[in-house]
Design a protein around this motif. Structure first.
Motif, short mmCIF file in Angstrom:
data_model
loop_
_atom_site.label_atom_id
_atom_site.label_comp_id
_atom_site.label_asym_id
_atom_site.label_seq_id
_atom_site.Cartn_x
_atom_site.Cartn_y
_atom_site.Cartn_z
N ASP A 307 0.85 -1.19 0.00
CA ASP A 307 0.00 0.00 0.00
C ASP A 307 0.88 1.24 0.00
OD1 ASP A 307 0.74 0.68 2.70
OD2 ASP A 307 -0.78 -0.71 3.46
N ALA A 308 0.27 2.42 -0.11
CA ALA A 308 1.04 3.66 -0.27
C ALA A 308 1.92 3.94 0.95
CB ALA A 308 0.09 4.83 -0.50
N HIS A 309 1.47 3.62 2.14
CA HIS A 309 2.23 3.91 3.36
C HIS A 309 3.41 2.94 3.50
CE1 HIS A 309 -1.08 6.57 4.25
NE2 HIS A 309 -1.94 5.54 4.29
N GLN A 310 3.15 1.69 3.21
CA GLN A 310 4.25 0.72 3.26
C GLN A 310 5.33 1.06 2.23
OE1 GLN A 310 1.92 -2.81 2.52
NE2 GLN A 310 1.89 -3.39 4.70
N PHE A 311 4.88 1.45 1.05
CA PHE A 311 5.83 1.78 -0.02
C PHE A 311 6.67 2.99 0.35
CE2 PHE A 311 6.90 3.99 -3.99
CZ PHE A 311 7.62 2.97 -4.63
N ALA A 312 6.06 4.03 0.93
CA ALA A 312 6.80 5.23 1.33
C ALA A 312 7.83 4.91 2.41
CB ALA A 312 5.83 6.30 1.83
N PHE A 313 7.45 4.08 3.38
CA PHE A 313 8.36 3.72 4.46
C PHE A 313 9.55 2.93 3.93
CE2 PHE A 313 9.82 0.75 7.68
CZ PHE A 313 10.07 1.59 8.76
N LEU A 314 9.28 1.88 3.15
CA LEU A 314 10.36 1.04 2.65
C LEU A 314 11.27 1.79 1.67
CD1 LEU A 314 8.45 -2.34 2.10
CD2 LEU A 314 10.06 -1.75 3.95
N LYS A 315 10.72 2.71 0.90
CA LYS A 315 11.54 3.50 -0.02
C LYS A 315 12.55 4.35 0.75
CE LYS A 315 11.20 6.80 -3.81
NZ LYS A 315 10.28 7.64 -4.63
N ALA A 316 12.13 4.95 1.87
CA ALA A 316 13.04 5.76 2.69
C ALA A 316 14.11 4.88 3.35
CB ALA A 316 12.25 6.53 3.76
N MET A 317 13.70 3.73 3.87
CA MET A 317 14.66 2.85 4.52
C MET A 317 15.66 2.25 3.52
SD MET A 317 14.00 2.87 7.78
CE MET A 317 13.79 4.63 7.49
N SER A 318 15.19 1.98 2.33
CA SER A 318 16.06 1.43 1.29
C SER A 318 17.14 2.43 0.89
CB SER A 318 15.23 1.03 0.07
OG SER A 318 16.07 0.55 -0.96
N ALA A 319 16.80 3.69 0.82
CA ALA A 319 17.79 4.71 0.47
C ALA A 319 18.90 4.78 1.52
CB ALA A 319 17.10 6.07 0.34
N VAL A 320 18.53 4.66 2.78
CA VAL A 320 19.54 4.67 3.84
C VAL A 320 20.40 3.41 3.78
CG1 VAL A 320 19.90 4.69 6.34
CG2 VAL A 320 18.10 6.10 5.31
N ASP A 321 19.76 2.26 3.56
CA ASP A 321 20.51 1.00 3.50
C ASP A 321 21.50 0.98 2.35
OD1 ASP A 321 19.18 0.07 5.72
OD2 ASP A 321 17.67 -1.06 4.58
#
Length: 450
Positions: A307-321
């Motif tokens: 969903d849109a909220h899960q996608f936004a969260f994982l996109k931010a965490m992926s950039a840091v990783d």
């Protein structure tokens, strides 16, 4: 008293001589009666010898020229030993029952090739040969030979037309596409499949596509196209597969925490043989690290499944990783400058993603957990910035250790739980070359051969 014998020489009856046929001429009514009722009527010594026109010798009719025939004293055909009609002939023996003549094998071959349109030129030549053999040998199969020749002629004409118009290339491409229907040629991103062998960690010659909801051997997460031309070699293809597949796995499985240590990256690569059939793709897949293990359920976690909220969260965490995994291999004691540069980069991206999460509009039950995570991320960004300004290795590691305490910390787990994402912190492999997920491995590959 005794009865005197009849006049004339006495000729005893031969018991083995068959009865003599009666003369077709009537007897003289004025001749005296014969004493022997079975004796033939006496002949006039001055009359020409009478010949039975229907008498047959053992090899044909009696020589009409008499005993002095042109081919010897007895003529070409012997007469009966005692005169009169020759021995009767009882036919020419028992002949075999009427058997049909054999069918010409070349005619059969010509018909088969004509029907299949396979090697039409050969079918036409065989048909002509069969017609010649049938005429000489009296065999059957003329109709088959003619049909095979006609069909082969039509097939030959079609082949010539295909070659002249270029349609044969389209036909061959379609054939290859159909032949590869159950191979990795037909695999696409998101497909799950089984391999016929006992284990996945071996050469793969064929695959069977199955539903991802059940157990399966592997799941495709990306395909990497290769340039046309000659086969670049196994080493080059493997090198490209290692670089591309690890870089692309995060786009398909954005949640690295969902990839347990039981999952690893594999890839199916073209071989010299499959290359000749048009195989120009590297297929990147997830599979169990256990050779005989399987996967259950899809590992896909991207914008098509989140969903849109899960996608936004994982996109931010992926950039840091992604920046975290770029940590230099040399320690700060060996290369302080490189480590300081990296620390500055990770501080910047951590601060930027904290701002991104802070401005997103979250559901009510998610808002507080995410806010706590954003605060920790901003604190971590300050520590990374301080490490980037350290003048020695000891000062660098003092801020480094403090900043790393925020990575995958308690606030991260709480925010994930509120969003319905995986909450088990993965174990990262220090030897992992690149990418997210910490699944490690990736040293095994499977060559494709179809």
């Amino acid at each position: 008293m005794s009865i005197p014998p009849p006049p004339g020489p006495h000729q005893p009856q031969d018991p083995y001589q068959p009865p003599q046929p009666q003369s077709p001429y009537p007897q003289d009514p004025f001749a005296p009666p014969s004493q022997d009722p079975f004796a033939p009527p006496p002949q006039d010594p001055y009359a020409p010898p009478q010949q039975d026109p229907y008498a047959q010798g053992p090899y044909g009719p009696v020589n009409p020229q008499g005993p002095q025939g042109p081919m010897g004293p007895m003529g070409p055909y012997p007469q009966a030993p005692y005169g009169g009609a020759p021995y009767p002939v009882w036919g020419q023996g028992y002949g075999p029952f009427g058997r049909p003549s054999p069918v010409n094998g070349v005619a059969i071959a010509s018909l088969v090739l004509g029907l299949l349109c396979f090697l039409p030129a050969v079918g036409l030549v065989l048909g002509i040969i069969a017609l010649v053999q049938i005429r000489k040998r009296g065999e059957r199969g003329k109709g088959m030979a003619i049909a095979g020749s006609v069909l082969s002629s039509v097939g030959l004409a079609l082949w010539v037309l295909l070659l002249a118009t270029g349609s044969s290339s389209d036909f061959w491409d379609g054939f290859k596409e159909g032949a590869s229907g159950n191979s990795s040629f037909s695999l696409a991103k998101g497909d799950c499949f089984d391999v016929p062998g006992d284990t996945f960690d071996e050469d793969v010659y064929d695959v069977d596509e199955v539903a991802c909801s059940g157990e399966h051997d592997a799941e495709v997460f990306a395909t990497v196209p290769l340039s046309d031309g000659g086969f670049p070699g196994d080493d080059h293809v493997t090198e490209v597969a290692e670089d591309k597949c690890y870089a692309l796995r995060g786009a398909y499985a954005m949640d690295p925490w969902a990839l347990t240590d039981k999952v690893d990256v594999y890839y199916l690569t073209p071989t010299a043989d499959s290359w000749s059939w048009g195989d120009r793709e590297i297929t990147c897949v997830f599979a169990n690290v256990d050779e005989k293990g399987t996967l259950t359920g899809s590992l896909r976690a991207d914008e098509t499944t989140l969903d849109a909220h899960q996608f936004a969260f994982l996109k931010a965490m992926s950039a840091v990783d992604d920046v975290l995994y770029e940590e230099p291999e040399e320690y700060a004691e060996e290369d302080l400058a490189s480590n300081r540069t990296w620390a500055g980069d990770i501080g910047d991206v951590t601060g930027d993603q904290a701002d991104s999460l802070g401005t997103h509009i979250w559901p009510t039950d998610v808002r507080q957990p995410v806010a706590a995570l954003v605060k920790d991320m901003r604190d971590a960004a300050k520590e990374w910035a301080a490490a980037a300004k350290a003048t020695d290795a000891d000062g660098f590691y003092e801020h480094y250790d403090t900043a790393y305490e925020y990575v995958d910390g308690d606030t991260t787990v709480t925010a994930r739980e509120a969003l319905g994402l995986a909450t088990t912190v993965p174990t990262y492999d220090e030897d992992s070359e690149s990418g997210s997920g910490g699944t490690g491995g990736g040293d095994s590959d499977s060559g494709l051969d179809v």
